[in-house]
Design a protein around this motif. Sequence first.
Motif, mmCIF file in Angstrom:
data_model
loop_
_atom_site.group_PDB
_atom_site.id
_atom_site.type_symbol
_atom_site.label_atom_id
_atom_site.label_comp_id
_atom_site.label_asym_id
_atom_site.label_seq_id
_atom_site.Cartn_x
_atom_site.Cartn_y
_atom_site.Cartn_z
ATOM 1 N N LEU A 81 0.817 -1.207 0.000
ATOM 2 C CA LEU A 81 0.000 0.000 0.000
ATOM 3 C C LEU A 81 0.857 1.266 0.000
ATOM 4 N N LEU A 82 1.946 1.247 0.771
ATOM 5 C CA LEU A 82 2.742 2.456 0.964
ATOM 6 C C LEU A 82 3.858 2.636 -0.060
ATOM 7 N N PHE A 83 4.443 1.529 -0.512
ATOM 8 C CA PHE A 83 5.693 1.651 -1.260
ATOM 9 C C PHE A 83 5.623 1.221 -2.722
ATOM 10 N N PHE A 84 4.531 0.589 -3.135
ATOM 11 C CA PHE A 84 4.455 0.137 -4.516
ATOM 12 C C PHE A 84 3.466 1.002 -5.289
ATOM 13 N N PRO A 85 3.741 1.273 -6.561
ATOM 14 C CA PRO A 85 2.821 2.103 -7.359
ATOM 15 C C PRO A 85 1.506 1.379 -7.618
ATOM 16 N N HIS A 86 0.416 2.140 -7.628
ATOM 17 C CA HIS A 86 -0.912 1.577 -7.881
ATOM 18 C C HIS A 86 -1.369 2.030 -9.261
ATOM 19 N N HIS A 87 -1.469 1.067 -10.172
ATOM 20 C CA HIS A 87 -1.772 1.412 -11.561
ATOM 21 C C HIS A 87 -3.258 1.622 -11.795
ATOM 22 N N SER A 88 -4.087 1.356 -10.777
ATOM 23 C CA SER A 88 -5.523 1.545 -10.936
ATOM 24 C C SER A 88 -6.166 1.742 -9.566
ATOM 25 N N THR A 89 -7.387 2.282 -9.581
ATOM 26 C CA THR A 89 -8.151 2.436 -8.337
ATOM 27 C C THR A 89 -8.408 1.078 -7.703
ATOM 28 N N ARG A 90 -8.645 0.076 -8.527
ATOM 29 C CA ARG A 90 -8.912 -1.275 -8.030
ATOM 30 C C ARG A 90 -7.700 -1.809 -7.261
ATOM 31 N N HIS A 91 -6.516 -1.574 -7.789
ATOM 32 C CA HIS A 91 -5.285 -2.030 -7.144
ATOM 33 C C HIS A 91 -5.116 -1.356 -5.788
ATOM 34 N N LEU A 92 -5.397 -0.048 -5.711
ATOM 35 C CA LEU A 92 -5.310 0.690 -4.457
ATOM 36 C C LEU A 92 -6.347 0.192 -3.457
ATOM 37 N N LEU A 93 -7.563 -0.043 -3.931
ATOM 38 C CA LEU A 93 -8.624 -0.528 -3.051
ATOM 39 C C LEU A 93 -8.284 -1.904 -2.475
ATOM 40 N N LEU A 94 -7.711 -2.778 -3.301
ATOM 41 C CA LEU A 94 -7.362 -4.114 -2.829
ATOM 42 C C LEU A 94 -6.300 -4.053 -1.739
ATOM 43 N N SER A 95 -5.235 -3.307 -1.970
ATOM 44 C CA SER A 95 -4.182 -3.179 -0.965
ATOM 45 C C SER A 95 -4.725 -2.568 0.326
ATOM 46 N N SER A 96 -5.602 -1.585 0.191
ATOM 47 C CA SER A 96 -6.184 -0.927 1.356
ATOM 48 C C SER A 96 -7.070 -1.882 2.144
ATOM 49 N N ALA A 97 -7.892 -2.663 1.431
ATOM 50 C CA ALA A 97 -8.798 -3.589 2.105
ATOM 51 C C ALA A 97 -8.028 -4.662 2.870
ATOM 52 N N LEU A 98 -6.996 -5.218 2.247
ATOM 53 C CA LEU A 98 -6.210 -6.251 2.920
ATOM 54 C C LEU A 98 -5.453 -5.684 4.118
ATOM 55 N N THR A 99 -4.918 -4.472 3.967
ATOM 56 C CA THR A 99 -4.242 -3.828 5.098
ATOM 57 C C THR A 99 -5.206 -3.602 6.248
ATOM 58 N N LEU A 100 -6.392 -3.095 5.940
ATOM 59 C CA LEU A 100 -7.392 -2.833 6.975
ATOM 60 C C LEU A 100 -7.849 -4.120 7.651
ATOM 61 N N HIS A 101 -8.043 -5.169 6.864
ATOM 62 C CA HIS A 101 -8.484 -6.455 7.427
ATOM 63 C C HIS A 101 -7.484 -6.976 8.457
ATOM 64 N N PHE A 102 -6.214 -7.017 8.101
ATOM 65 C CA PHE A 102 -5.232 -7.594 9.022
ATOM 66 C C PHE A 102 -4.879 -6.633 10.158
ATOM 67 N N LEU A 103 -4.992 -5.320 9.932
ATOM 68 C CA LEU A 103 -4.826 -4.377 11.031
ATOM 69 C C LEU A 103 -5.922 -4.586 12.070
ATOM 70 N N LYS A 104 -7.153 -4.742 11.597
ATOM 71 C CA LYS A 104 -8.270 -5.016 12.510
ATOM 72 C C LYS A 104 -8.017 -6.283 13.322
ATOM 73 N N ARG A 105 -7.531 -7.321 12.671
ATOM 74 C CA ARG A 105 -7.280 -8.588 13.365
ATOM 75 C C ARG A 105 -6.187 -8.408 14.432
ATOM 76 N N LEU A 106 -5.146 -7.672 14.114
ATOM 77 C CA LEU A 106 -4.078 -7.444 15.095
ATOM 78 C C LEU A 106 -4.595 -6.637 16.293
ATOM 79 N N LEU A 107 -5.403 -5.627 16.034
ATOM 80 C CA LEU A 107 -5.957 -4.830 17.128
ATOM 81 C C LEU A 107 -6.908 -5.663 17.985
#
Length: 267
Positions: free
Chosen positions: A84-110
């Motif tokens: 999410l932070l360091f790789f280029p996102h070539h589309s909105t879909r790519h950004l949304l996917l990285s964001s969703a997975l980050t949010l999912h596992f952040l929630k699990r850790l919290l």
Amino acid sequence: MLLTLIFPPPPSIFMAAMSVISFTSLANAGFSELRGKHMQYSKFWNFNSSQKSAEKKQQIPQLSGRTGMLILYAPAFLAALSCLLFFPHHSTRHLLLSSALTLHFLKRLLEVQFVHSYSGGMSVDTAIPISLSYFLSTATMIYGQNLTQGLPEPPIDLKETGILLFLIGISGNFYHHYILSKMRSKGDKEYKIPKGGLFELVICPHYFFEIMGFVGVSCISQTLYAFSFAMGTALYLTGRSCATRKWYLSKFKEFPQTVKALIPYVL
């Protein structure tokens, strides 16, 4: 019909192999749960251990429930966050996917750190394969999305549906984890029949919403691998839910027979 819902599969042997491996391994884990061979965590962490297996387990390093769960989710979270932070996102879909997975596992850790209550532990030989599975599936899903660059979009766009399903799934999963955490007082390690929310209808509503969340992720991605992983996860959690219901039936004589395993009034 399938090609109206997903990107054309890229000519990648790795992605094709990972799609098959992910689905079959998760599906097999679900069928193993139905056969009584459980993944050794949560209420099944020491389930039906024979003397021989118990002696073998003593030779394997044991982790606390919290430490084990942190090991499960931390590598996948770091993989998703890095993308999410360091790789280029070539589309909105790519950004949304990285964001969703980050949010999912952040929630699990919290949740692991601040919400869950623990009554058992986890052995290293359980924690490492699950952690590796989450890490590989997260990295592979994002890599597979990257391979869609330049490919024609699927005729049916499921991004908005995916976002809605993901948000409902992650919210419902958290809510029912919160209910479970409030069932015990401090220091209490005894299991009780859950009450409140969809627990009145199914014994594993948190799994129901977790499946919904991953279906949402697959709709955001619309790649073959994402759908393979979501379907495999659904089969595993279905098996785990049925095993959990059977466990409650054996432990509590007063367990309501009308409460299903995963899907209200159905399963």
